[in-house]
Design an enzyme around this catalytic site. Sequence first.
Site, PDB file in Angstrom:
ATOM      1  N   SER A  10       0.808  -1.223   0.000  1.00  0.00           N
ATOM      2  CA  SER A  10       0.000   0.000   0.000  1.00  0.00           C
ATOM      3  C   SER A  10       0.841   1.273   0.000  1.00  0.00           C
ATOM      4  O   SER A  10       0.322   2.358  -0.280  1.00  0.00           O
ATOM      5  CB  SER A  10      -0.951   0.008   1.199  1.00  0.00           C
ATOM      6  OG  SER A  10      -0.227   0.046   2.409  1.00  0.00           O
ATOM      7  N   LYS A  36      -7.983   0.481   0.660  1.00  0.00           N
ATOM      8  CA  LYS A  36      -8.365   1.839   0.273  1.00  0.00           C
ATOM      9  C   LYS A  36      -7.380   2.479  -0.696  1.00  0.00           C
ATOM     10  O   LYS A  36      -7.774   3.105  -1.683  1.00  0.00           O
ATOM     11  CB  LYS A  36      -8.497   2.716   1.519  1.00  0.00           C
ATOM     12  CG  LYS A  36      -9.697   2.377   2.391  1.00  0.00           C
ATOM     13  CD  LYS A  36      -9.770   3.305   3.594  1.00  0.00           C
ATOM     14  CE  LYS A  36     -10.964   2.954   4.471  1.00  0.00           C
ATOM     15  NZ  LYS A  36     -11.037   3.845   5.672  1.00  0.00           N
ATOM     16  N   ASP A  55      -2.490  -9.053   7.766  1.00  0.00           N
ATOM     17  CA  ASP A  55      -1.657  -8.462   8.809  1.00  0.00           C
ATOM     18  C   ASP A  55      -0.583  -9.500   9.108  1.00  0.00           C
ATOM     19  O   ASP A  55      -0.899 -10.607   9.564  1.00  0.00           O
ATOM     20  CB  ASP A  55      -2.506  -8.175  10.052  1.00  0.00           C
ATOM     21  CG  ASP A  55      -1.707  -7.506  11.172  1.00  0.00           C
ATOM     22  OD1 ASP A  55      -0.477  -7.641  11.191  1.00  0.00           O
ATOM     23  OD2 ASP A  55      -2.330  -6.874  12.042  1.00  0.00           O
ATOM     24  N   SER A 133      15.396  -5.219   3.880  1.00  0.00           N
ATOM     25  CA  SER A 133      15.995  -4.910   5.173  1.00  0.00           C
ATOM     26  C   SER A 133      16.319  -3.420   5.176  1.00  0.00           C
ATOM     27  O   SER A 133      15.483  -2.577   4.839  1.00  0.00           O
ATOM     28  CB  SER A 133      17.242  -5.769   5.406  1.00  0.00           C
ATOM     29  OG  SER A 133      17.846  -5.487   6.641  1.00  0.00           O
ATOM     30  N   TYR A 147      14.358  -1.178  15.948  1.00  0.00           N
ATOM     31  CA  TYR A 147      14.390  -1.320  14.492  1.00  0.00           C
ATOM     32  C   TYR A 147      15.638  -2.093  14.073  1.00  0.00           C
ATOM     33  O   TYR A 147      15.570  -3.030  13.267  1.00  0.00           O
ATOM     34  CB  TYR A 147      14.368   0.057  13.830  1.00  0.00           C
ATOM     35  CG  TYR A 147      14.378  -0.009  12.322  1.00  0.00           C
ATOM     36  CD1 TYR A 147      13.260  -0.431  11.619  1.00  0.00           C
ATOM     37  CD2 TYR A 147      15.512   0.344  11.592  1.00  0.00           C
ATOM     38  CE1 TYR A 147      13.263  -0.493  10.235  1.00  0.00           C
ATOM     39  CE2 TYR A 147      15.521   0.291  10.215  1.00  0.00           C
ATOM     40  CZ  TYR A 147      14.394  -0.128   9.535  1.00  0.00           C
ATOM     41  OH  TYR A 147      14.407  -0.197   8.162  1.00  0.00           O
ATOM     42  N   ALA A 149      17.281  -4.158  15.923  1.00  0.00           N
ATOM     43  CA  ALA A 149      17.127  -5.546  16.391  1.00  0.00           C
ATOM     44  C   ALA A 149      16.396  -6.385  15.359  1.00  0.00           C
ATOM     45  O   ALA A 149      16.770  -7.532  15.088  1.00  0.00           O
ATOM     46  CB  ALA A 149      16.384  -5.575  17.727  1.00  0.00           C
ATOM     47  N   LYS A 151      16.137  -5.765  12.065  1.00  0.00           N
ATOM     48  CA  LYS A 151      16.868  -5.868  10.805  1.00  0.00           C
ATOM     49  C   LYS A 151      18.136  -6.718  10.941  1.00  0.00           C
ATOM     50  O   LYS A 151      18.450  -7.520  10.051  1.00  0.00           O
ATOM     51  CB  LYS A 151      17.196  -4.471  10.260  1.00  0.00           C
ATOM     52  CG  LYS A 151      15.960  -3.671   9.868  1.00  0.00           C
ATOM     53  CD  LYS A 151      15.059  -4.440   8.902  1.00  0.00           C
ATOM     54  CE  LYS A 151      13.868  -3.619   8.449  1.00  0.00           C
ATOM     55  NZ  LYS A 151      12.955  -4.375   7.562  1.00  0.00           N
TER      56      LYS A 151
END
Length: 275
Positions: A10, A36, A55, A133, A147, A149, A151
């Site tokens: 999206s 949407k 999800d 990544s 973040y 952690a 990656k």
Amino acid sequence: MRTWFITGVSSGFGNEMTRQILAQGDRVIGTVRSRKKMKDLIVRYPDTFDCQLLDVTDVPAVHRTVSEAFEKYGEIDVVISNAGYGLFGCAEELSDAQVDHILATNLAGSIQIIRSALPYMRLQQRGRIIQISSYGGQVAYPANSMYHATKFGIEGFCESVAQEMAQFGIGMTIVEPGGARTEFRYGSAKIANLMPEYKSSHAFLDMLDASKNLAPGDPVKMAARIIESTGQNPAPLRIVFGSQALKATIECLEKRIDEYKAQEELAASTDIISK
């Protein structure tokens, strides 16, 4: 016609890759949490764009969605694990819920997408897996701990899986983009409840402010390079996008290597010496 499975289409790289892939005449099974933003593509490409609600923190739904895609289309040429977001704040500033959610999305979600595709790709004996990544999977900055952690973690997972799947003709590529002008910075980024004690580590606030600091990376060009990489054989294990990102990565790795080399005597001192 090739068939691509991409999560998180999206916005950001996922959206740009989907648009380019559909424009070249291929099929995309793209996952979103809401349709949407995808109405234009759904209308424009009714036969080649299969927009699925997902999800990635819902593990049973991940397994079901991936399985149904392979069963519907027979074979999938490229699986791109792209869904994810940035979380900014020092470790003490983060809530337990924020820690749990980014791990479930960026790390566990990516792992489960890839794991779900493996049995089908192993049987078809070909294909490419791409994990989006970041150069933040190699280089760490303050107020980015969770973040990083996710990656650092997904890169280790992918490097191991790449070795497992090579015997079946499956290639794995980890994409490490630098800063790009996408919703990752200017829309979807999450910020912790910041504490004045950590003010010196809050430089990211300027980075997230488009009026002060626009990222240098072009998402259109980056998406095109990702798509082009699927034609490389063997698959490149890692690709870095952005001159600043590459420079920072090389400097970080060189420093790390120097630190390791300085420990040769210490490392040997713990060996069991046989007589």
